[in-house]
Scaffold this active site. Structure first.
Site, PDB file in Angstrom:
ATOM      1  N   GLU A  55     -11.600  34.264   8.095  1.00 34.24           N
ATOM      2  CA  GLU A  55     -12.437  35.165   8.634  1.00 34.24           C
ATOM      3  C   GLU A  55     -13.640  35.048   7.402  1.00 34.24           C
ATOM      4  O   GLU A  55     -13.622  34.910   6.529  1.00 34.24           O
ATOM      5  CB  GLU A  55     -12.074  36.704   8.268  1.00 34.24           C
ATOM      6  CG  GLU A  55     -10.637  36.618   9.193  1.00 34.24           C
ATOM      7  CD  GLU A  55     -10.337  38.544   8.552  1.00 34.24           C
ATOM      8  OE1 GLU A  55     -10.889  38.902   7.489  1.00 34.24           O
ATOM      9  OE2 GLU A  55      -8.863  38.834   8.958  1.00 34.24           O
ATOM     10  N   GLU A  70     -14.132  48.118  15.983  1.00 36.84           N
ATOM     11  CA  GLU A  70     -13.714  48.334  16.262  1.00 36.84           C
ATOM     12  C   GLU A  70     -13.264  49.987  15.378  1.00 36.84           C
ATOM     13  O   GLU A  70     -13.025  50.092  14.473  1.00 36.84           O
ATOM     14  CB  GLU A  70     -11.239  47.714  15.376  1.00 36.84           C
ATOM     15  CG  GLU A  70     -11.155  45.851  15.947  1.00 36.84           C
ATOM     16  CD  GLU A  70     -10.884  45.602  14.582  1.00 36.84           C
ATOM     17  OE1 GLU A  70      -9.812  45.145  14.666  1.00 36.84           O
ATOM     18  OE2 GLU A  70     -10.815  44.632  13.722  1.00 36.84           O
ATOM     19  N   LYS A 116     -10.734  51.603  12.247  1.00 37.17           N
ATOM     20  CA  LYS A 116     -10.990  51.047  11.013  1.00 37.17           C
ATOM     21  C   LYS A 116     -11.569  52.541   9.926  1.00 37.17           C
ATOM     22  O   LYS A 116     -11.692  53.690  11.321  1.00 37.17           O
ATOM     23  CB  LYS A 116     -11.805  50.151  11.013  1.00 37.17           C
ATOM     24  CG  LYS A 116     -10.902  48.537  11.241  1.00 37.17           C
ATOM     25  CD  LYS A 116     -10.091  48.273  10.563  1.00 37.17           C
ATOM     26  CE  LYS A 116      -9.275  47.171  10.472  1.00 37.17           C
ATOM     27  NZ  LYS A 116     -11.009  45.361  10.958  1.00 37.17           N
ATOM     28  N   GLU A 129     -16.431  48.821   8.330  1.00 37.43           N
ATOM     29  CA  GLU A 129     -15.586  48.737   8.599  1.00 37.43           C
ATOM     30  C   GLU A 129     -15.070  48.457  10.125  1.00 37.43           C
ATOM     31  O   GLU A 129     -14.923  47.772  11.081  1.00 37.43           O
ATOM     32  CB  GLU A 129     -14.820  49.161   7.763  1.00 37.43           C
ATOM     33  CG  GLU A 129     -13.806  48.890   6.279  1.00 37.43           C
ATOM     34  CD  GLU A 129     -13.098  47.113   6.257  1.00 37.43           C
ATOM     35  OE1 GLU A 129     -12.822  46.616   7.099  1.00 37.43           O
ATOM     36  OE2 GLU A 129     -13.927  46.360   4.789  1.00 37.43           O
TER      37      GLU A 129
END
Ligand SMILES: *[C@@H]1O[C@H](CO)[C@@H](O)[C@H](O)[C@H]1NC(C)=O
Ligand SMILES: *[C@@H]1O[C@H](CO)[C@@H](O)[C@H](O)[C@H]1NC(C)=O
Length: 368
Positions: free
Chosen positions: A283, A340, A343, A348
């Site tokens: 990542e 997303e 999160k 985030e």
């Protein structure tokens, strides 16, 4: 993405015509096989309730020429959806299975037989990851079981004659390093609680099986937490014009914090006599939005620049490694395909290259 420990180091930086015709012929016979897929990888995080179905995601990635996808599970519908796309999948077995994989080779064999075998070769599965950041985030009881679990999975691949196409590995957080040793990168060591007990046998495993060491590394978190004291933005973004700094022990010059982070890991590996194992970035990424006060640097332009610089590195010809390991080209899975929405903080939620409606957050070319 899991919680990230930022620190790491301010430092710690005419034949072709025939082939083309052949390829055209091949692509018309498999309608989903597309043209050039690059070596760029992306993470497919799904802590969200608004993402498109996997088949649409597979098409999106094909259309972008993105050649590799990393999952946080082994979801059968997703593996099915990526069949005949040519995209290489990295699949994750859950942390919770580590004890049974470690204690019983048949459990490892059953898992591969049930979760991997049904989808190959239509789906190209190249990597099985055993858990996620197990050594720093999971049940500490799993720590001594990780490497035995990986060996039993590898043995299962041998029994199924899949060991040449599928590699076993596991992603680590940067805090497997002793962050007190992280400046300059050449001084880095693994945490003493992990080095000889787990990391050394793990590196032996990687050497013996030809698999990479995987690490999650985020210059963004280091930049954010530094609050502008030591880390210049251009160095964190890895731009070609950054002034950077020189490791006073090796004389190696760094213009990219990501390179320094990778070389910190390579230096720690060398201290365990393993300069023979490559690293894959499981990542890395940069958020396109965030709280301007508490998360400085989280802007769309910075995200576009960081990921753009990274993709250029991955696509460079000849391939470019790091200052310490120029012969190991950078391999990375960008975090991540989509924002997303479930999160916990704005940054985030903002690592995605694409919005859930599949429009790009910013424009990057993923192929040459
Ligand atoms: C690395 O190899 C050297 C030379 O063989 C040896 O003395 C040293 O103990 C090894 N270090 C580790 C951590 O295994
Ligand atoms: C941004 O962060 C600051 C400092 O932590 C905080 O006081 C503020 O409430 C945050 N703003 C938002 C919109 O969350």
């Amino acid at each position: 993405m899991e919680q990230k420990t930022p620190l790491i180091t301010q430092t710690c930086i005419h034949r072709s015509l025939v082939l083309a015709l052949l390829f055209l012929a091949m692509s018309s016979s498999f309608n989903k096989v597309s043209g050039a897929l690059s070596a760029v990888g992306v993470n497919y995080g799904r802590v969200a309730d608004n993402l498109p179905p996997p088949a649409q995601v597979a098409q999106l990635l094909q259309s972008q020429g993105i050649g590799k996808v990393k999952l946080y599970d082994a979801d059968p519908a997703t593996l099915q959806a990526f069949g005949n796309t040519g995209i290489e999948m990295a699949v994750m077995a859950p942390d919770g299975l580590i004890p049974s994989f470690a204690s019983d080779a048949n459990q490892a064999l059953s898992w591969v037989t049930a979760n991997i075998v049904p989808f190959i070769p239509a789906t190209k599965i190249g990597v099985i990851m055993v858990g996620n950041e197990v050594l720093t985030r999971s049940d500490p009881a799993f720590t001594p079981l990780l490497v035995p679990a990986m060996w039993n999975l590898h043995t299962a691949l041998i029994r199924l004659d899949l060991y040449q196409t599928i590699k076993i590995t596991t992603p680590h957080a940067m805090d497997v390093l002793d962050l007190g040793t992280s400046y300059p990168p050449s001084s880095c060591t693994f945490k003493s609680s992990l080095a000889s007990s787990v990391i050394h046998p793990l590196l032996d495993f990687h050497k013996d099986t030809g698999s990479p060491f995987m690490v999650d590394a985020y210059p963004f978190f280091a930049y954010r937490d530094d609050k502008g004291e030591h880390i210049p933005l251009d160095y964190a973004l890895g731009g070609p014009t950054a002034v950077g700094f020189t490791d006073f022990r090796t004389g190696l010059h760094y213009t990219s914090l990501l390179d320094a982070q990778l070389d910190a890991v390579y230096a720690a590996m060398a201290k365990l006599n393993h300069s023979d194992v490559g690293i894959v970035l499981a990542e890395t990424g940069w958020p396109s939005a965030g709280n301007a006060t508490s998360e400085p640097g989280s802007t769309l332009n910075n995200a576009a620049e960081f990921n753009g610089n990274l993709v250029k590195r991955i696509l460079s010809n000849p391939p470019l490694g790091t200052p310490l390991r120029p012969a190991f080209p950078i391999e990375a899975y960008i975090f991540e395909i989509f924002n997303e929405n479930q999160k916990y903080s704005l940054s985030e939620r903002s690592f995605g290259l694409f919005y859930p409606d599949m429009t790009p957050v910013y424009n990057i070319k993923f192929t040459n």
